[in-house]
Design a protein around this motif. Sequence first.
Motif, PDB file in Angstrom:
ATOM      1  N   LYS A 237      13.081  -7.312  -5.085  1.00  0.00           N
ATOM      2  CA  LYS A 237      11.883  -7.757  -4.366  1.00  0.00           C
ATOM      3  C   LYS A 237      10.614  -7.315  -5.084  1.00  0.00           C
ATOM      4  CE  LYS A 237      14.021  -8.005   0.218  1.00  0.00           C
ATOM      5  NZ  LYS A 237      14.121  -7.376   1.567  1.00  0.00           N
ATOM      6  N   ILE A 238      10.664  -6.146  -5.729  1.00  0.00           N
ATOM      7  CA  ILE A 238       9.519  -5.701  -6.535  1.00  0.00           C
ATOM      8  C   ILE A 238       9.328  -6.631  -7.725  1.00  0.00           C
ATOM      9  CG2 ILE A 238       8.802  -3.921  -8.188  1.00  0.00           C
ATOM     10  CD1 ILE A 238       8.062  -3.040  -5.513  1.00  0.00           C
ATOM     11  N   ASN A 239      10.431  -6.904  -8.415  1.00  0.00           N
ATOM     12  CA  ASN A 239      10.357  -7.748  -9.621  1.00  0.00           C
ATOM     13  C   ASN A 239       9.939  -9.179  -9.300  1.00  0.00           C
ATOM     14  OD1 ASN A 239      11.119  -5.687 -11.368  1.00  0.00           O
ATOM     15  ND2 ASN A 239      13.300  -6.058 -11.058  1.00  0.00           N
ATOM     16  N   SER A 240      10.347  -9.680  -8.128  1.00  0.00           N
ATOM     17  CA  SER A 240      10.031 -11.065  -7.760  1.00  0.00           C
ATOM     18  C   SER A 240       8.685 -11.197  -7.066  1.00  0.00           C
ATOM     19  CB  SER A 240      11.130 -11.618  -6.849  1.00  0.00           C
ATOM     20  OG  SER A 240      11.164 -10.908  -5.616  1.00  0.00           O
ATOM     21  N   GLY A 241       8.062 -10.071  -6.724  1.00  0.00           N
ATOM     22  CA  GLY A 241       6.762 -10.111  -6.068  1.00  0.00           C
ATOM     23  C   GLY A 241       6.821 -10.241  -4.563  1.00  0.00           C
ATOM     24  N   ILE A 242       8.034 -10.212  -3.978  1.00  0.00           N
ATOM     25  CA  ILE A 242       8.138 -10.266  -2.511  1.00  0.00           C
ATOM     26  C   ILE A 242       7.525  -9.010  -1.899  1.00  0.00           C
ATOM     27  CG2 ILE A 242       9.764 -10.286  -0.574  1.00  0.00           C
ATOM     28  CD1 ILE A 242      11.636 -11.969  -2.295  1.00  0.00           C
ATOM     29  N   ILE A 243       7.796  -7.865  -2.524  1.00  0.00           N
ATOM     30  CA  ILE A 243       7.135  -6.619  -2.132  1.00  0.00           C
ATOM     31  C   ILE A 243       6.018  -6.361  -3.131  1.00  0.00           C
ATOM     32  CG2 ILE A 243       7.396  -4.114  -1.924  1.00  0.00           C
ATOM     33  CD1 ILE A 243      10.190  -4.551  -0.882  1.00  0.00           C
ATOM     34  N   LYS A 244       4.805  -6.238  -2.620  1.00  0.00           N
ATOM     35  CA  LYS A 244       3.637  -6.054  -3.481  1.00  0.00           C
ATOM     36  C   LYS A 244       3.072  -4.652  -3.296  1.00  0.00           C
ATOM     37  CE  LYS A 244       2.420 -10.959  -3.011  1.00  0.00           C
ATOM     38  NZ  LYS A 244       2.897 -11.332  -4.353  1.00  0.00           N
ATOM     39  N   THR A 245       2.299  -4.219  -4.279  1.00  0.00           N
ATOM     40  CA  THR A 245       1.644  -2.927  -4.146  1.00  0.00           C
ATOM     41  C   THR A 245       0.466  -3.045  -3.185  1.00  0.00           C
ATOM     42  OG1 THR A 245       0.275  -3.407  -6.079  1.00  0.00           O
ATOM     43  CG2 THR A 245       2.298  -2.157  -6.443  1.00  0.00           C
ATOM     44  N   ASN A 246       0.107  -1.921  -2.593  1.00  0.00           N
ATOM     45  CA  ASN A 246      -1.005  -1.867  -1.653  1.00  0.00           C
ATOM     46  C   ASN A 246      -2.315  -1.985  -2.427  1.00  0.00           C
ATOM     47  OD1 ASN A 246      -2.933  -1.207   0.289  1.00  0.00           O
ATOM     48  ND2 ASN A 246      -1.591   0.277   1.286  1.00  0.00           N
ATOM     49  N   SER A 247      -3.023  -3.056  -2.193  1.00  0.00           N
ATOM     50  CA  SER A 247      -4.251  -3.323  -2.962  1.00  0.00           C
ATOM     51  C   SER A 247      -5.354  -2.313  -2.655  1.00  0.00           C
ATOM     52  CB  SER A 247      -4.764  -4.740  -2.649  1.00  0.00           C
ATOM     53  OG  SER A 247      -5.019  -4.888  -1.261  1.00  0.00           O
ATOM     54  N   ASP A 248      -5.213  -1.566  -1.540  1.00  0.00           N
ATOM     55  CA  ASP A 248      -6.222  -0.564  -1.200  1.00  0.00           C
ATOM     56  C   ASP A 248      -6.045   0.719  -2.008  1.00  0.00           C
ATOM     57  OD1 ASP A 248      -7.309  -2.257   0.658  1.00  0.00           O
ATOM     58  OD2 ASP A 248      -6.080  -1.499   2.300  1.00  0.00           O
ATOM     59  N   LYS A 249      -4.899   0.851  -2.669  1.00  0.00           N
ATOM     60  CA  LYS A 249      -4.621   2.067  -3.434  1.00  0.00           C
ATOM     61  C   LYS A 249      -4.705   1.769  -4.928  1.00  0.00           C
ATOM     62  CE  LYS A 249      -3.605   4.506   0.222  1.00  0.00           C
ATOM     63  NZ  LYS A 249      -4.360   5.714   0.619  1.00  0.00           N
ATOM     64  N   GLU A 250      -5.320   2.684  -5.634  1.00  0.00           N
ATOM     65  CA  GLU A 250      -5.437   2.524  -7.084  1.00  0.00           C
ATOM     66  C   GLU A 250      -4.358   3.357  -7.792  1.00  0.00           C
ATOM     67  OE1 GLU A 250      -9.340   3.582  -8.227  1.00  0.00           O
ATOM     68  OE2 GLU A 250     -10.321   1.978  -7.085  1.00  0.00           O
ATOM     69  N   SER A 251      -4.036   2.938  -9.001  1.00  0.00           N
ATOM     70  CA  SER A 251      -3.140   3.699  -9.879  1.00  0.00           C
ATOM     71  C   SER A 251      -1.771   3.949  -9.266  1.00  0.00           C
ATOM     72  CB  SER A 251      -3.786   5.048 -10.255  1.00  0.00           C
ATOM     73  OG  SER A 251      -5.026   4.845 -10.857  1.00  0.00           O
ATOM     74  N   ILE A 252      -1.219   2.967  -8.577  1.00  0.00           N
ATOM     75  CA  ILE A 252       0.142   3.095  -8.072  1.00  0.00           C
ATOM     76  C   ILE A 252       1.096   2.896  -9.250  1.00  0.00           C
ATOM     77  CG2 ILE A 252       1.896   2.111  -6.543  1.00  0.00           C
ATOM     78  CD1 ILE A 252      -0.387   1.238  -4.697  1.00  0.00           C
ATOM     79  N   ASN A 253       1.913   3.905  -9.503  1.00  0.00           N
ATOM     80  CA  ASN A 253       2.788   3.868 -10.668  1.00  0.00           C
ATOM     81  C   ASN A 253       4.122   3.224 -10.291  1.00  0.00           C
ATOM     82  OD1 ASN A 253       4.183   4.285 -13.037  1.00  0.00           O
ATOM     83  ND2 ASN A 253       3.377   6.354 -13.338  1.00  0.00           N
ATOM     84  N   VAL A 254       4.127   1.906 -10.298  1.00  0.00           N
ATOM     85  CA  VAL A 254       5.337   1.174  -9.937  1.00  0.00           C
ATOM     86  C   VAL A 254       6.452   1.462 -10.933  1.00  0.00           C
ATOM     87  CG1 VAL A 254       6.344  -1.104  -9.557  1.00  0.00           C
ATOM     88  CG2 VAL A 254       4.009  -0.642  -8.805  1.00  0.00           C
ATOM     89  N   ALA A 255       6.088   1.552 -12.213  1.00  0.00           N
ATOM     90  CA  ALA A 255       7.093   1.811 -13.253  1.00  0.00           C
ATOM     91  C   ALA A 255       7.811   3.127 -13.000  1.00  0.00           C
ATOM     92  CB  ALA A 255       6.434   1.822 -14.628  1.00  0.00           C
ATOM     93  N   SER A 256       7.066   4.134 -12.535  1.00  0.00           N
ATOM     94  CA  SER A 256       7.672   5.435 -12.236  1.00  0.00           C
ATOM     95  C   SER A 256       8.654   5.321 -11.083  1.00  0.00           C
ATOM     96  CB  SER A 256       6.584   6.457 -11.905  1.00  0.00           C
ATOM     97  OG  SER A 256       7.152   7.679 -11.505  1.00  0.00           O
ATOM     98  N   ASP A 257       8.262   4.587 -10.026  1.00  0.00           N
ATOM     99  CA  ASP A 257       9.163   4.396  -8.882  1.00  0.00           C
ATOM    100  C   ASP A 257      10.427   3.648  -9.295  1.00  0.00           C
ATOM    101  OD1 ASP A 257       7.548   5.745  -7.134  1.00  0.00           O
ATOM    102  OD2 ASP A 257       6.587   3.966  -6.305  1.00  0.00           O
ATOM    103  N   ILE A 258      10.259   2.617 -10.121  1.00  0.00           N
ATOM    104  CA  ILE A 258      11.424   1.839 -10.578  1.00  0.00           C
ATOM    105  C   ILE A 258      12.360   2.728 -11.398  1.00  0.00           C
ATOM    106  CG2 ILE A 258      12.137  -0.021 -12.128  1.00  0.00           C
ATOM    107  CD1 ILE A 258       9.663  -1.575 -11.191  1.00  0.00           C
ATOM    108  N   LEU A 259      11.776   3.551 -12.281  1.00  0.00           N
ATOM    109  CA  LEU A 259      12.587   4.469 -13.083  1.00  0.00           C
ATOM    110  C   LEU A 259      13.352   5.433 -12.187  1.00  0.00           C
ATOM    111  CD1 LEU A 259      13.470   5.857 -15.724  1.00  0.00           C
ATOM    112  CD2 LEU A 259      11.330   7.173 -15.620  1.00  0.00           C
TER     113      LEU A 259
END
Length: 453
Positions: A237-259
């Motif tokens: 869902k992250i890769n397909s964009g179904i789950i998106k990052t919170n636009s109110d937060k800056e510098s969300i390290n998605v790559a770190s969470d995926i790792l």
Amino acid sequence: MIANTPKKARSIRSVIRYLQKFKNALIVIYLDDKTITSPLYSSHIKDIALLHQSGIKVVIIPGARSRIDQILTESNIQWTYNENIRITSSDAMPLIKMAAFDVSNTIMTSLAAHNITAIIGNWVRSRSKGILNGVDFGTAGEIDKIEIESIKTVLNDGFIPIFPCIGWNSVGHPYNISSIHLAQQVAGSLKADKLFFVMQDGGINSNKYVFPENQSLSDNGDIPAMTLEETDEFLEKINSGIIKTNSDKESINVASDILLLKTAKDACKNGVARVHIVDGKIDGVLPCEIFSDLGSGTMIYTSNYGKIRKITQQDIPTILSIMRPFIESGKLLARDESSIAAALDDYVVYEIDGGIHGCASLHFYNDNQAEIAAVAVDESFSNMGIGEKLVGYLSAEAKNKKAKSIFIMTTQASDWFEKLGFYKDSIESLPEERKAIWTPERNSQIYRKTKWN
């Protein structure tokens, strides 16, 4: 004070249950470099000391990226990253080793202040990562072998092993290895009961991501637990964009969470029962995660964390305690020990690590209608989807037993049942036996389902 006593008692019983469960357990703790330099570092060290003193075997892998960055910068040595792996020239390796041991020594010294003996060891055999797709990874290494028997000896002698992010080859040449990968490898090799990743802003939560409406979350917005299959679904869902990052937060390290999620999956596949990604900015996060049913952060697991099972006679006092606030508010009909015992085969409970946090019952009538009743969930666990799981489980059981329909009676939860696919029906549709105990004073409404998956 009296009103809160049952809740406090359940919390204390939970702690006692987990003390019994995890006595002599083995946990591996990865502390990221930001947590080590944070204001709560000393508090986390104190908690680790208490865990060790309670009989839990502890292994620590510290992150050293910031310290390595600092020392290389001070020495005017350049580096780059490729796929999150540091690439440097060979003249950087003595400084990298110094920085890694410096961080490990900081933890060893902090534990000594609590009368805990820790040992920094060279238990990792490694090899050069080499050249991949034309990229020379220089001083970066891969793990070949971990000296498990030596580590077990250290643990059995009552010490805490600390692993710097350095491995050595057969002729003593050092390599810089990933601390996160090392934590996963150590935990898997030792078949650890738990692997913790203590990260700043750790956990998969609503501060970082915008989740679908049906996503079960804890009170603080975390996805509390995911199976390996649910972890795969989240990553998709992250890769397909179904789950998106919170636009109110800056510098969300998605790559770190995926790792971290991928690493957690690998650890579970290699024999670790549970992996916890927790927030190092929360005081007491480690003991709360170990000694309570609801900690914080996100747990990836393979073992049976939450399950539905049939009730036993010994469970009755606990489910009456869970039902009590719902009975007092008029949401449930009053029940007592004898009435539950008389219908014992109808009841199921939702259990987490031996603690009961929800219940429901399924009654059949002569005309082949089935009623789901007594749905109650511990208020502290109300956002975890336990009620939906109980209703789904009993719906499947009703289907297997060839019920022509299932119904529920409610005074205050109609919206919730409609969300689960029930529709409002007339009192006249009730089985005669059930209709006989319906009263206009209570005026319960009937909701029914005739088709279900």
